[in-house]
Each structure stands twice: as C-alpha cells, then as structure tokens.
Enzyme design. Structure first.
Site, short mmCIF file in Angstrom:
data_model
loop_
_atom_site.label_atom_id
_atom_site.label_comp_id
_atom_site.label_asym_id
_atom_site.label_seq_id
_atom_site.Cartn_x
_atom_site.Cartn_y
_atom_site.Cartn_z
N MET A 1 6.01 61.01 25.07
CA MET A 1 5.37 59.70 24.93
C MET A 1 6.22 58.60 25.55
O MET A 1 7.43 58.53 25.31
CB MET A 1 5.11 59.44 23.44
CG MET A 1 4.46 58.11 23.15
SD MET A 1 2.81 58.02 23.91
CE MET A 1 2.72 56.27 24.24
N ASN B 1 6.80 55.39 25.18
CA ASN B 1 7.14 54.15 24.50
C ASN B 1 8.18 53.34 25.29
O ASN B 1 9.15 53.90 25.78
CB ASN B 1 7.74 54.46 23.12
CG ASN B 1 6.96 55.54 22.41
OD1 ASN B 1 5.80 55.37 22.13
ND2 ASN B 1 7.61 56.67 22.16
N HIS C 1 5.49 56.07 33.78
CA HIS C 1 4.61 55.23 32.95
C HIS C 1 5.18 53.83 32.75
O HIS C 1 4.45 52.91 32.41
CB HIS C 1 4.43 55.87 31.57
CG HIS C 1 3.23 56.77 31.44
ND1 HIS C 1 1.99 56.44 31.93
CD2 HIS C 1 3.08 57.98 30.82
CE1 HIS C 1 1.13 57.43 31.64
NE2 HIS C 1 1.77 58.36 30.97
N HIS D 1 7.08 62.00 34.63
CA HIS D 1 5.81 61.44 34.16
C HIS D 1 6.04 60.27 33.20
O HIS D 1 5.51 59.18 33.40
CB HIS D 1 4.98 62.54 33.50
CG HIS D 1 3.65 62.09 32.99
ND1 HIS D 1 2.49 62.25 33.71
CD2 HIS D 1 3.29 61.47 31.84
CE1 HIS D 1 1.48 61.76 33.03
NE2 HIS D 1 1.94 61.27 31.88
N GLU D 2 6.82 60.50 32.17
CA GLU D 2 7.01 59.45 31.16
C GLU D 2 7.76 58.26 31.77
O GLU D 2 7.45 57.12 31.48
CB GLU D 2 7.76 59.98 29.94
CG GLU D 2 7.12 61.19 29.27
CD GLU D 2 5.63 61.06 29.00
OE1 GLU D 2 5.16 59.94 28.74
OE2 GLU D 2 4.93 62.09 29.06
N1 PHE Z 1 0.72 59.21 26.77
C1 PHE Z 1 1.35 60.50 26.70
C2 PHE Z 1 1.53 60.97 28.12
O1 PHE Z 1 0.64 61.44 28.77
C3 PHE Z 1 0.58 61.54 25.99
C4 PHE Z 1 0.38 61.34 24.55
C5 PHE Z 1 -0.85 60.94 24.07
C6 PHE Z 1 1.38 61.60 23.66
C7 PHE Z 1 -1.08 60.79 22.73
C8 PHE Z 1 1.18 61.46 22.32
C9 PHE Z 1 -0.07 61.06 21.85
O2 PHE Z 1 2.53 60.79 28.70
ZN ZN Z 2 0.94 60.20 30.50
#
Ligand code: PHE
Ligand code: ZN
Length: 884
Positions: free
Chosen positions: A285, A287, A323, A319-320
């Site tokens: 995730m 964050n 984001h 990937h993270e």
């Molecule tokens: N947003 C995260 C990702 O794709 C995936 C995710 C979604 C993680 C919902 C936890 C809960 O990188």
């Molecule tokens: Zn993602």
C-alpha cells in the site's frame, strides 16, 4: 450480512436514524451520482493513545464550506463500527448529531468550524485487516479504500484532501518505533510511554493515511534526487529479517532513479519508509511516505526466495513508489476512477521492470498474467469496464481488469503516440493535475493535448467491457497482399451491444525465403471491418500481427500451420515468436479436446509441435530466459478461454498428453540442455536465472514423459540446490509424482524452513497446486495442519488459491473441490470478507464449464447466497455470479 452495531452515545440521548440493520441487498453506488463534498477539511489533527486491545483516537478537523459544491447544512462523517465517546463543535460538547447507520451526521450553522471527536477501538479484534489492526504484536493500518472510517469519523472519500498532523503515544517497550506519514517533527517520553509527532505537508485523502507502531528494525540508506535533495530511506522489518531486505532497498533506489529518468518525477519528502507486515490483505500500500508491504514483497534472499520472488519484490517496490506521483500527488476523484492510479501505475511498474531486466521476457510475462487473470474476468459474469459504472463494495473492484487491462489501455495510447509524444502527455498530466483528485477523463485529455492524439473514439476502452476479438485473414492477388480485419466486442453483463473500438495492431509481412520483412507498421483498426493492401509481394508473405501484444485482444487468424512454425522459428519480434508457439499448441489442444483429431492426427500434431520446440531448443540466438518462455505450454485457463464450453478434465488430460509427447520426443536435447544449465553457478544475473528456469522446465516435461527419471533428477536437484529456485522447482515436480522421494523431500523442506512463514506458504502452495491425483485429499489434510490458519491471508491464499487454480483439484468431477471452496468462503467471510470474496470468481465461471460440473459449481454459489449473514463483499460477488 454485517449487522450494523447499534450506535449509542455517552448520554444515550441522541437522535437515531432508523437504519440500524443493513438491508440484505446493499445499495448500488453509481458513477453518475458523483457530487462534490459540500465541505472541505483543510486540516486534520489526530492523537492516538496506542494499545493492542484499546486505542483511543482523538480527532480535530477544521472544516469549511466548499464553494464548488452545493451548500448543505449538514456534514456526514463516515464511520464503520465506531461509537463516538465525545463530540464537540468549536470546543463545545454537543448532542446535536445523529447516527445514520454507521455515519455521524452533524448540522453546522456557519462557514467554518472545528469538529472534535473521540473514539475508542480494539485493534486486536480486527480480523478484517482494515483500519487499525494488530499483526505479530505490532500495530499498523490499512485505509484504502474505506478503512479510515474504522479508525475515526471522517469524510472517507478520495476527493476530500487534508493536511494531517498526528501525535501518537504508547508503551516504550511494546512500541519502540512510532511511524506515520510525512516527517517526524517532535518526540518525547513520559515514564514508560513515549510519543512522536508527525506532520505530512502534502494534503491527502484519508485512504493514504498510515500509522505503524511496533518493535522494528531498519535497513537504512539514502538517495539523492535529481535536484540534490537527500532522502533518508528505511525498510522496517522484524528483528532477524534484516538480512533479507537488501534487494528491497536496492529496488527502491532503482525505482527512484528510474522515475526521474523515465517520467521526470522527483520524490518530495525528506524521508521514505517501507514497513513489512505479515498479515496483509493485498500486496502493498502506497501510503504517503510510509508504504506498508506484505512481507512477501519485501523479504528476499537466494536461500528462501525464488527468482520469481525477487522479480516480484522489485516490481511491487517500484509500483508503490511510483504511486507517489500517480496516486498520491494526483489522486482519484472517486473510486470509479481507480484505474487512473492503478492502470497507470501498473504500466509504470511494467516499464520499469522491462528496463531493469529482459524487455521481451517481461512483456510475455505480463501478457501471460493478463490472459490468466483478466481474460476470464472479461468473459464471465463479473466483467466490468476498466472504469466501472457501479459497485456495491469497492473492494471487489481491485481487479485484473482495473489494474492490468487498465495498464494495457494506457500502453496502447503510448504505442499510438510514440514514446516521446506520450511523455509529453504524461508531463502535461502531472503538471495540470498536481494536487488534485482527478478523473480518467482528465488523464485522457492530458494525453490528447500533450501528445497530440485524437482519443475521441478511444475512450470506449474506458466504458466497454469484454475482450475484443479480431479476425484476421491475409490473401494474395498478383503482387498484392490483402489483409482483411474484422472486430467484434462480445456482450457483457449490462452491455449487450458494443461499438467498434480503435485497436492498434503492429504488423510485419515476412518473405518466406529470406525470413525478413521491410519494416514493422502500425495500423489502427477502428471500424468493424477493414481491408489493407500491401504492394510488391511476388509471393504470399507470412503475416506477423499484434506484435509485442500491441492491443489486449484475441486474434483469430486464418493461417497455415507451416506459417506458424515459420514465425515460431524466425519472427524477429520475440513476443510474436512466443505467440506463434502458443497458437500452435492451443489449436492442437482445442481440436483434440473437441474430439476432432483421430489418434493418428493427434500424434502427428504433437510431433510437429515437438519439432518446432526442438528448433527453439537448438537456436543459439536466444537467451535461456526467452527459451523458457518459448517452451512453456499454454495454461489450462487460456485454453479454456478459447472454447465455448470447457471440460476441465479433458483439457487437463490433453495438455498432459502433449507435454508427455514433447517430453519423450525431445528427451535427448532436453537432457543435454539440463546438463548445460547445471554447469551454471548461482548468481542473480540473467544467464544464471535462465539456466534455473530451464532446469525446472525440463523436469516438468520429464515428469510427464518419464516420471521415474524425473523423480531421480528432481531429487538430485533438490539435494544439491544452493538456492530456493532450484529447490522449489524440484519439489514442485516431486510433489506431483508418486513415490518415497515425494514424502522425503516434503518433510525435509518443512523441517528445513519451519518457522519461516513465507517459505512454509510455498510448502502449502506446492501441495495444493500439484499434479498429484490425490490433491483433494492432500488439501483436506493440510487444512488441519497446525500451521494452517484462516487469520493470515497469505496462508489462506497459499493453500486455497493454489487449489482453486488447480484443475485436478478444483474441478474434481465429484464436485468436492467446489464444495471445499464453498466451505472456505462461508467460514472465512465473517473473519476476512475481502479475502473471502476473492474466492468467488473461480466458482462464478460455471457458464464456461460442461453442464455436470457447472451444476455443481452453481450449487455452491446458491448455498453461499442462502447464508444468513454475508458480507457486502461476498454478497455482491455471489449475486453477480448467479445473475442472468
Ligand atoms: N493500492 C494498492 C496498490 O495497488 C493496493 C491495495 C488496495 C492495498 C486496497 C490494500 C488495500 O498498490
Ligand atoms: Zn497500486
């Protein structure tokens, strides 16, 4: 159904809205109903008194009317299972609020106010792993999509951006490390407790909030950005896991560098933290400044992680990290826009991995994943566009369609624009929408304006579900080659009639004699049918089409087998070569399963496939990683997709039969290949990885053609393995065979890695996905193993997802496999609804399966639907799977 807790107030004297019990049919949320939130929340202050069983949360929100929205006298703060212990407006305790279901609704007289609310939560009883929960004695959060409302009352929607300041305190010995988003601004201690204050300068929606408290150690490093900003980097894990974090850290630094070079994106805080947790619903995730990861995507060393695991760590870390721009700096207006951040970020991580390793091999892997996970979604009852129109539970839309097809759609824009123009488009997008909660439409318009593309009709890719099929025929008249193309977009639930979409197809026309072509071309098929003429061909050329998988479609080509053999041997596009091999095998298998081949035709077909494969084994111009791809057989799922109605037992049997035939016909060159690969010493470079891939591939063919020899070789490979790739590969093959080596090595593996959760996950998964005829019994026994638990999503997936993907187990003619998955869903649903719902789609594919099994699959869905209580997650998936 989750019965909503009855809200109560400190004085028991609040107005109550009536809906205390959720309706059996959870409401449908529709994209067209989007309205901006009437209030802004410029600042959020949170205080946490941390405890595993009880955590007190005090929040103070400054709110102001949103001039861009319709004015409303009330503000709705979402909650999920929360009870407010105190509510104040502008410092004054108030009773003037109502509970509407789980939400807290306040009436606010003026333009701007301060709302202060206290709640108390019990992280230790949070088995859903959403909101604040306990994992191995530490506390962590997961807020995407709607987890923040399980921590405190808040407008929990991605278009409400706020600046967060957080203070947390807890027992020093229990929670020596206290982490949050942004930068740490202050800290102190007070007897046995200590506290830290964190501030995140970047406004963000609540789903990007994160907090972690626990006994953790870090691998630390630093990165200097393109503008000379020094960033502190930490990868936090439990004591003892530190030696397995090097690859994650190196991947992070490579990601940061790559995003600067490939997309011009620089990191924007002084600190970047990654924390690994072992109980996690998803991969990781993003964050802000505090990524939380499933341990599976952080921890890796050669002894315990396979080459595939290493690649996955690199990809997910990338990937993270990516984001931070595609998701955090620019977030989503509403959850229907999920592909805005996920599709784009998947494309970014794919391009990153392509640049870090072998570009063609990565492309083939990504297509394989798309076909394995997304094509079945698109052809089944859960089909939805990459930008869905409605949902009941958003967690169900974190799908291969939104993620992987979403990435393919953006990749097509890139293909049509060219790399340079596409970059102008993304630059414009980042520039135009920085700091905003944007839509897919905003993205498309930025690419249009920045790259100079007309994407009017292309927008259909966002609204139409279903995998388009393109029929291809090449004829030859005089000096001309004539290409006829025709597209159909199949009907999907709620979308019976489709419009033709623009489909970019890369193609080349090969001269048979010279095995060369005069250049690749890109044509865009944007009508139902089209004809293209190519001049200057004295002889009929061989058509190579959808090169590089330029469009996420199914190609139905009228092409002779000899031409496929030619392309498999000679195409200069590696993907097209792979595709020719796949086509050869798929055609053969589909015909065999349909009973269209006589015994003799079956053997001849198999022999000619083996011959084509033999040429690949002998080709000195390809590297072993690529050779491994060219040698791999189409998956059961992909073959199923090519059939109207599938008999899983027959497909499995024919596939094994072909494997055996190829294995025995090529036994000699395969073993020579094995011996060559055995000489390559362990390293993480491409050559050594390729050698390891081949070894296990050879074992798999041998297992089908000569099981005794295979068992001997595999046992030997297991014993002398100095890395997990070799060891797991050998054990995988042995697990599918009868004999003492199976028992011995499974036992050895367990004893060797007992206590290492990620490796024990492999031990479960290998047995659940094995080719052994008694797999159903094995899985039943494993469910009673002391190491099995429904509380840990990785463990659940390692046993049951592996099983659900195993045709011999899941599709056992008796229906036992379906019943086991049905039982699992019912038992897991109250514990972890999100994870439970993910087991519904395999049962939902009943319409593609022969009638007897289909009835048994349906029976399980109906049994689940009848359950007295079902989560929204599972309810939605089951009802969609049964709907006509
Ligand atoms: N947003 C995260 C990702 O794709 C995936 C995710 C979604 C993680 C919902 C936890 C809960 O990188
Ligand atoms: Zn993602």
């Amino acid at each position: 159904m989750d019965i909503a807790r009855t809200p109560s107030s400190p004085d028991g004297n609040i107005e109550m809205a009536d809906a205390a019990v959720e309706p059996h049919d959870p409401p449908e949320i529709r994209r067209e109903d989007y309205r901006p939130f009437p209030w802004m929340v410029p600042e959020t202050r949170l205080e946490f008194d941390l405890g595993l069983e009880s955590t007190r949360v005090r929040s103070r929100l400054t709110v102001a009317r949103n001039a861009k929205a319709d004015a409303s006298p009330t503000i709705r703060l979402n909650g999920d299972g929360l009870i407010p212990t105190s509510v104040k407006i502008d410092g004054e305790p108030t009773r003037a609020y109502t509970m509407d279901g789980d939400d807290l609704v306040l009436t606010l007289p003026g333009e701007a106010h301060e709302i202060a609310i206290e709640t108390e939560i019990d992280p230790s009883s949070n088995t859903q792993l959403m909101g604040l929960y306990a994992s191995n004695g530490m506390l962590c959060t997961q807020c995407e999509s709607e987890g923040f409302r399980r921590i405190t009352f808040f407008p929990d929607r991605p278009d409400v951006l706020s600046t967060f300041t957080v203070r947390m305190s807890g027992a020093k010995d229990q929670f020596p490390i206290l982490l949050c988003n942004g930068n740490r601004t202050d800290e102190g201690e007070d007897g046995d407790t200590h506290w830290a204050e964190w501030h995140d300068p970047w406004p963000k929606p609540s789903y990007l909030f994160a907090l972690v408290a626990g006994d953790l150690v870090a691998r630390s490093d630093s990165f200097t950005t393109m503008n000379g900003r020094e960033v502190e980097l930490n990868v936090w894990v439990r004591d003892g896991d530190l030696p397995r974090t090097e690859h994650a850290m190196e991947s992070l630094k490579r990601s940061m560098k790559w995003d600067e070079e490939a997309f011009g994106r620089e990191y924007d805080l002084d600190l970047f933290n990654i924390v690994a947790v072992s109980d996690f619903n998803m991969g990781a995730m993003e964050n802000k400044g505090l990524n939380v990861f499933n341990t599976k995507y952080v921890l890796a060393d050669p002894e315990t992680a396979t080459d595939g695991d290493f690649d996955a760590v690199e990809g997910v870390i990338g990937h993270e990290y990516f984001h931070n721009w595609s998701g955090n700096r620019i977030t989503c207006r509403d959850w229907f826009q999920l592909s805005l951040k996920e599709g784009f970020t998947v494309l970014r991580d794919q391009l990153f991995s392509q640049d870090m390793g072998s570009e063609p091999v990565k492309r083939i892997e990504d297509v394989r994943i798309l076909r394995l996970a997304q094509f079945p979604e698109d052809s089944g009852p859960l089909a939805h566009p990459i930008r869905p129109d409605s949902y009941r539970e958003i967690s169900n839309f974190y799908t291969a369609t939104v993620y992987n097809k979403g990435a393919e759609v953006i990749r097509m824009m890139r293909t049509m624009a060219g790399e340079e123009a596409f970059r102008k488009g993304t630059d414009l997008y980042f520039d135009r929408h920085d700091g905003e909660a944007a839509t897919c439409e905003d993205f498309v318009r930025s690419i249009e304006d920045g790259a100079g593309l007309d994407l009017k009709q292309f927008r259909l890719w966002y609204s139409q579900a279903g995998t388009p099929k393109v029929s291809v025929e090449l004829t030859h008249e005089g000096e001309e080659a004539v290409l006829k193309l025709r597209q159909t977009v199949p009907p999907t639930p709620g979308q019976p009639d489709k419009k033709p979409m623009p489909i970019p197809l890369k193609l080349a026309l090969f001269d048979q004699q010279t095995a060369s072509h005069s250049g690749e071309q890109l044509i865009v098929l944007d009508t139902e049918s089209a004809e293209h003429r190519f001049d200057g061909f004295a002889n009929k050329p061989v058509l190579s089409i959808n090169r590089g998988f330029s469009a996420p479609v199914t190609i139905d080509r009228a092409i002779d087998r000899e031409d496929l053999v030619f392309l498999a041997a000679s195409d200069d596009d590696p993907f097209a070569r792979y595709e020719a091999m796949q086509d050869l095998m798929v055609r053969h298998l589909v015909a065999a399963v349909a009973g269209k081949l006589s015994e003799e035709e079956r053997n001849r077909g198999g022999a000619s496939i083996a011959e084509a494969m033999g040429a690949i084994l002998a080709d000195p111009d390809i590297d072993d990683l690529m050779r491994g791809e060219l040698m791999s057989m189409p998956s059961q799922t992909y073959i199923t997709e090519q059939m109207e109605l599938a008999d899983p037992g027959l497909i499995h049997a024919e596939r094994e039969r072909l494997k055996a035939l190829v294995g025995s016909q090529l036994s000699e060159p395969l073993h020579r290949l094995y011996e060559r690969a055995e000489q390559v010493p362990f390293s993480l470079d491409a050559e050594a990885k390729g050698a390891r891939k081949l070894k296990t591939m050879v074992l798999a063919y041998a297992a089908a053609s000569d099981p005794e020899k295979a068992a001997e070789l595999a046992a030997h490979q297991y014993d002398r393995a100095d890395n997990m790739t070799d060891r797991q590969g050998a054990l995988m093959v042995l697990t599918g065979l009868e004999g003492v080596e199976r028992t011995n090595k499974l036992l050895d593996f367990y004893n060797r890695y007992e206590g290492n959760a990620l490796v024990i996950d492999k031990w479960f998964a290998l047995q659940a996905s094995s080719l052994h005829p008694k797999v159903v019994e094995h899985v039943k026994a494993l469910a009673d193993h002391p190491d099995f638990t429904l509380r840990n999503p990785n463990r659940v997936r390692s046993l049951y997802m592996a099983f659900a993907g195993n045709p011999q187990g899941f599709h056992a003619a008796s229906g036992e496999g379906y019943r086991m998955i049905g039982d699992l869903i019912l038992e897991l649903d109250p514990i972890n609804a999100q994870t439970a719902a993910r087991f519904v789609p395999p049962l939902g594919r009943w319409r593609k399966v022969e009638p007897q099994r289909a009835a048994l699959m349906r029976e399980q869905l109906e049994r689940i639907a009848k359950a007295e209580k079902l989560s929204r997650d599972t309810y939605e998936q089951v009802s969609r799977s049964l709907a006509d």
